[in-house]
Design an enzyme around this catalytic site. Structure first.
Site, PDB file in Angstrom:
ATOM      1  N   ARG A 147       0.806  -1.225   0.000  1.00 14.30           N
ATOM      2  CA  ARG A 147       0.000   0.000   0.000  1.00 14.30           C
ATOM      3  C   ARG A 147       0.841   1.279   0.000  1.00 14.30           C
ATOM      4  NH1 ARG A 147      -4.256  -0.961   4.565  1.00 14.30           N
ATOM      5  NH2 ARG A 147      -2.285  -1.632   5.385  1.00 14.30           N
ATOM      6  N   LYS A 200       0.673 -19.383   6.168  1.00 17.02           N
ATOM      7  CA  LYS A 200      -0.224 -19.658   7.268  1.00 17.02           C
ATOM      8  C   LYS A 200      -0.503 -18.345   8.010  1.00 17.02           C
ATOM      9  CE  LYS A 200       1.127 -20.896  11.383  1.00 17.02           C
ATOM     10  NZ  LYS A 200       1.917 -20.153  12.380  1.00 17.02           N
ATOM     11  N   HIS A 258       6.606 -23.443   6.867  1.00 17.69           N
ATOM     12  CA  HIS A 258       8.059 -23.324   6.763  1.00 17.69           C
ATOM     13  C   HIS A 258       8.798 -24.478   7.445  1.00 17.69           C
ATOM     14  CE1 HIS A 258       7.880 -21.424  10.758  1.00 17.69           C
ATOM     15  NE2 HIS A 258       9.177 -21.618  10.849  1.00 17.69           N
ATOM     16  N   LYS A 283      12.673 -26.963   6.465  1.00 19.90           N
ATOM     17  CA  LYS A 283      13.849 -27.103   7.336  1.00 19.90           C
ATOM     18  C   LYS A 283      14.679 -28.313   6.890  1.00 19.90           C
ATOM     19  CE  LYS A 283      11.859 -24.890  11.386  1.00 19.90           C
ATOM     20  NZ  LYS A 283      12.690 -23.796  11.835  1.00 19.90           N
ATOM     21  N   GLU A 340      10.078 -23.283  22.477  1.00 25.55           N
ATOM     22  CA  GLU A 340      10.643 -21.975  22.135  1.00 25.55           C
ATOM     23  C   GLU A 340      10.917 -21.212  23.429  1.00 25.55           C
ATOM     24  OE1 GLU A 340       8.882 -20.103  18.405  1.00 25.55           O
ATOM     25  OE2 GLU A 340       7.136 -20.990  19.365  1.00 25.55           O
ATOM     26  N   ASP A 383      -1.669 -22.180  16.185  1.00 28.12           N
ATOM     27  CA  ASP A 383      -0.432 -21.558  15.699  1.00 28.12           C
ATOM     28  C   ASP A 383       0.637 -22.593  15.356  1.00 28.12           C
ATOM     29  OD1 ASP A 383       1.214 -19.178  15.240  1.00 28.12           O
ATOM     30  OD2 ASP A 383       2.347 -19.827  16.993  1.00 28.12           O
ATOM     31  N   HIS A 433       2.586 -27.076  11.907  1.00 28.97           N
ATOM     32  CA  HIS A 433       3.964 -27.574  11.997  1.00 28.97           C
ATOM     33  C   HIS A 433       4.074 -28.967  12.647  1.00 28.97           C
ATOM     34  CE1 HIS A 433       4.721 -23.575  10.798  1.00 28.97           C
ATOM     35  NE2 HIS A 433       4.816 -23.008  11.974  1.00 28.97           N
ATOM     36  N   LYS A 476       5.713 -21.788  24.342  1.00 25.67           N
ATOM     37  CA  LYS A 476       6.514 -20.562  24.324  1.00 25.67           C
ATOM     38  C   LYS A 476       7.081 -20.332  25.722  1.00 25.67           C
ATOM     39  CE  LYS A 476       4.628 -18.542  20.347  1.00 25.67           C
ATOM     40  NZ  LYS A 476       5.576 -18.784  19.264  1.00 25.67           N
TER      41      LYS A 476
HETATM   42  C1  BG6 Z   1       5.447 -19.700  13.324  1.00 33.91           C
HETATM   43  C2  BG6 Z   1       4.585 -19.408  14.512  1.00 33.91           C
HETATM   44  O1  BG6 Z   1       4.716 -20.345  12.315  1.00 33.91           O
HETATM   45  O2  BG6 Z   1       6.528 -20.523  13.727  1.00 33.91           O
HETATM   46  C3  BG6 Z   1       5.384 -18.746  15.610  1.00 33.91           C
HETATM   47  O3  BG6 Z   1       3.517 -18.551  14.118  1.00 33.91           O
HETATM   48  C4  BG6 Z   1       6.598 -19.568  15.965  1.00 33.91           C
HETATM   49  O4  BG6 Z   1       4.589 -18.532  16.767  1.00 33.91           O
HETATM   50  C5  BG6 Z   1       7.383 -19.943  14.701  1.00 33.91           C
HETATM   51  O5  BG6 Z   1       7.413 -18.818  16.842  1.00 33.91           O
HETATM   52  C6  BG6 Z   1       8.481 -20.940  15.027  1.00 33.91           C
HETATM   53  O6  BG6 Z   1       9.303 -21.116  13.904  1.00 33.91           O
HETATM   54  P1  BG6 Z   1      10.824 -21.527  14.064  1.00 33.91           P
HETATM   55  O7  BG6 Z   1      11.293 -21.738  12.658  1.00 33.91           O
HETATM   56  O8  BG6 Z   1      11.517 -20.400  14.767  1.00 33.91           O
HETATM   57  O9  BG6 Z   1      10.841 -22.779  14.874  1.00 33.91           O
END
Ligand code: BG6
Length: 484
Positions: free
Chosen positions: A51, A148, A178, A182, A216, A235, A240, A331
Site C-alpha cells: 500500500r 499460514k 516453513h 527445514k 521456544e 499456531d 507444523h 513458548k
Molecule cells: C510460526 C509461529 O509459524 O513458527 C510462531 O507462528 C513460531 O509462533 C514460529 O514462533 C516458530 O518457527 P521456528 O522456525 O523459529 O521454529
C-alpha cells in the site's frame, strides 16, 4: 563440503505485502542469499507490492536496511548487495481498488516463470487473485504462494480454498509451512527412505512411542493480538507439529513426488483418532524471573488461550496401532529445542545378568539448534569389571559430520521459494491436507472452548506445566529433557 547450486529458470516474483515483516525478515534476505549463491539467474526480478507510496529506489533502500539487519554475515558483501538491489522494483498497489495494477501489468513478463507471493491478510487473497486475472497479469502457468494461518478452522479454510480455486488450479497453489523447508525435516525422509536400517523397525513391533517437541524460549510479545486468538493449537500444532507427525508416520510413497508424498501424509491425518480431553494439557506461561506473564504480554488479563500444549495421539492403522505419539510445544520454555525422538522397545530378553539397568535405543532427530541426529545404542562400558553396559549416542551433528558452516544450512524460506520457481510442490501443503488437519483439531478446540477450559500455569523458563509431565508418567514414560 560445498553444496551444489542448481540455478532455477529466470523468474518474476511479485511479493504482495512486500514491505511487511515477513518480507523484510525472511523472504528478501533469503532471496539475497540465493542470489549470492548463484541460484537466482540473471534477468530475474523481484517486485515488491504494497500500500505504501514509494518508488523503486525507496524500496531498494528499505530492503538494503532489512538485509543489513536480518541477512547475517552475507549482508557484508556490499557489491553483491548492490547487484541484488538492482533486481528489485516496487509498485504501490491497492488490493481492493484499481490503483497500481496497470503499472504491475506493465512490469510482469509472460515469458518467464511468474510467482505471486501473498504475504498479506487472508481476507485479501480473493481481491488479489481476482485482480491478477482481470488485469491479465496471471496466466495458467503462474504460481501463487500463501502463508499460514490458512484459516482458523475447517470452515474458514474451506472458504479460502474455494476462493483460490475460483482463480487458480491446485497445481498452481503453494501453501507454505516453513517447517517443511527445514533441512532436518527433509533429512527425516532421507533417513527413513534412503536407508535399509530403519524402515523394518519403523512400526508397532519395535517402536514403543514417539515424542515430538517444539520448545521456544520466546514469548508472544509483539504478536499478542494475533496469538491470543489462535493459541498453540492453531499456531503450531495444526500445521507444523502435524506435518512432522505425518512425515514420521507416513507409509513410504512410491516416489518422492508432490502428490505421492502428500497422498501418504493425508492418510496419516485421516487416521488420527479423536483425543480424549484427559490426554491434552493446555498451559499458559506465568511471569518467570525475567519478564512478564502471558496475560500481560497479550494485554488480556482474562485470557484462557494456551501458550503450551501437550497431547497424546494415536494413529489408527496397522503400522502404528497401540503406539502413542506424544506432541508438545510451548513458548517461554527453558530452551529453544525442537526434536523428534523415536523410542524403541525394550529388549525382549537380556542375556547380561549382571546388568539390571534399562537400556533403550532412541533415534533422536534434532531440528534446531545443532541440526542433526543421534542414535542411542548400548555398548559395554570399557575396562575390566565384567559386562557392565552403558548407553552412548552415535552422534551425527550435520555441521560436524558434513563440515558445513552455519551459512551453508539454507533457511527454510530460501529453499521453499526456490521450489516454487522450480514448480516443485512436494514441500507444500495441499488443500485437502489443510482441511483434514482442521477437521481433526476443530472438535478438540471446540470442546475446550465449550467447557471454558482454563490452561494450567507454568513458570516462564520451565519445561511446561506439571500436568504435562503426568501425561507421560501415567503411561510409565518420561519426556525427554528440553535442552538447547
Ligand atoms: C510460526 C509461529 O509459524 O513458527 C510462531 O507462528 C513460531 O509462533 C514460529 O514462533 C516458530 O518457527 P521456528 O522456525 O523459529 O521454529
Amino acid at each position: 563440503m560445498v553444496s551444489r547450486v542448481i540455478p532455477v529458470d529466470t523468474f518474476d516474483l511479485v511479493i504482495f505485502g512486500g514491505t511487511g515483516d515477513l518480507a523484510r525478515r525472511k523472504i528478501l534476505p533469503g532471496l539475497f542469499r540465493r542470489f549470492l549463491s548463484g541460484q537466482m539467474p540473471e534477468g530475474s526480478r523481484i517486485i515488491g507490492a504494497a500500500r505504501s507510496e514509494m518508488d523503486s529506489d525507496g524500496y531498494r533502500e528499505m530492503i538494503a536496511d532489512a538485509v543489513a539487519e536480518f541477512g547475517g554475515e552475507e549482508s557484508k558483501d556490499k557489491k553483491g548487495l548492490q547487484a541484488f538491489l538492482a533486481c528489485l522494483d516496487y509498485v504501490a498497489i491497492d488490493a481492493k481498488g484499481e490503483g497500481g495494477w496497470a503499472e504491475l501489468a506493465a512490469l510482469v513478463r509472460h515469458d518467464v516463470v511468474q510467482a505471486f507471493y501473498f504475504s498479506v491478510a487472508p481476507s485479501l487473497f480473493g481481491d488479489l487473485a481476482e485482480r491478477l486475472h482481470s488485469n491479465k497479469i496471471a496466466t495458467s502457468d503462474s504460481r501463487i504462494v500463501v502463508e499460514k494461518p490458512f484459516g482458523r478452522d475447517l470452515e474458514s479454510a474451506r472458504a479460502l480454498n474455494a476462493t483460490l480455486a475460483a482463480h487458480f488450479d491446485e497445481s498452481q497453489i503453494y501453501r507454505i509451512d516453513h517447517y517443511l523447508g527445514k533441512e532436518t525435516v527433509q533429512n527425516l525422509m532421507a533417513v527413513r527412505f534412503g536407508n535399509v536400517l530403519f524402515e523394518p523397525l519403523w512400526n508397532n513391533h519395535y517402536v514403543d512411542h514417539i515424542q515430538i517437541t517444539v520448545a521456544e524460549t520466546v514469548g508472544v510479545g509483539g504478536r499478542g493480538a494475533y496469538y491470543d486468538k489462535s493459541g498453540a493449537m492453531r499456531d503450531m500444532v495444526q500445521n507444523h507439529l502435524m506435518q512432522l507427525l505425518c512425515l514420521i508416520a507416513m507409509e513410504p510413497p512410491s516416489q518422492f513426488g508432490a502428490d505421492s508424498v502428500r497422498d501418504e501424509k493425508l492418510k496419516v491425518i485421516r487416521a488420527l483418532q479423536p483425543i480424549d480431553h484427559h490426554h491434552i494439557v493446555r498451559g499458559q506461561y506465568d511471569a518467570g524471573r525475567d519478564g512478564q506473564g502471558y496475560r500481560a504480554d497479550v494485554e488480556n488479563p482474562r485470557s484462557f488461550t494456551e501458550s503450551f500444549i501437550a497431547m497424546r495421539c494415536h494413529i489408527a492403522n496397522w503400522r502404528w496401532a497401540g503406539v502413542p505419539f506424544y506432541l508438545r510445544t510451548g513458548k517461554r520454555m527453558k530452551a529453544r529445542s525442537s526434536e523428534i525422538a523415536v523410542v524403541f522397545k525394550d529388549l525382549g530378553h537380556s542375556i547380561f545378568e549382571e546388568d539390571e539397568a534399562r537400556h533403550r535405543n532412541i533415534l533422536s532427530i534434532r531440528l534446531q539448534p545443532n541440526e542433526g541426529m543421534d542414535l542411542q545404542v548400548t555398548i559395554k562400558e570399557p575396562g575390566p569389571g565384567g559386562m557392565r553396559l552403558i548407553d552412548v549416542p552415535l552422534d551425527m551433528t550435520f555441521a560436524e559430520a558434513l563440515g558445513a558452516d552455519d551459512h551453508e544450512v539454507t533457511d527454510a524460506y530460501e529453499r521453499l521459494i526456490m521450489d516454487v520457481i522450480r514448480g516443485n510442490q512436494t514441500l507444500f501443503m495441499r488443500g485437502d491436507e489443510v482441511e483434514a488437519a482442521w477437521a481433526w483439531t476443530d472438535p478438540l478446540i471446540n470442546a475446550w472452548e465449550a467447557r471454558n477450559d482454563v490452561p494450567k500455569l507454568y513458570d516462564a523458563g520451565s519445561a511446561g506445566p506439571e500436568d504435562a509431565m503426568m501425561l507421560l508418567h501415567r503411561d510409565g514414560r518420561r519426556w525427554r529433557e528440553i535442552k538447547g
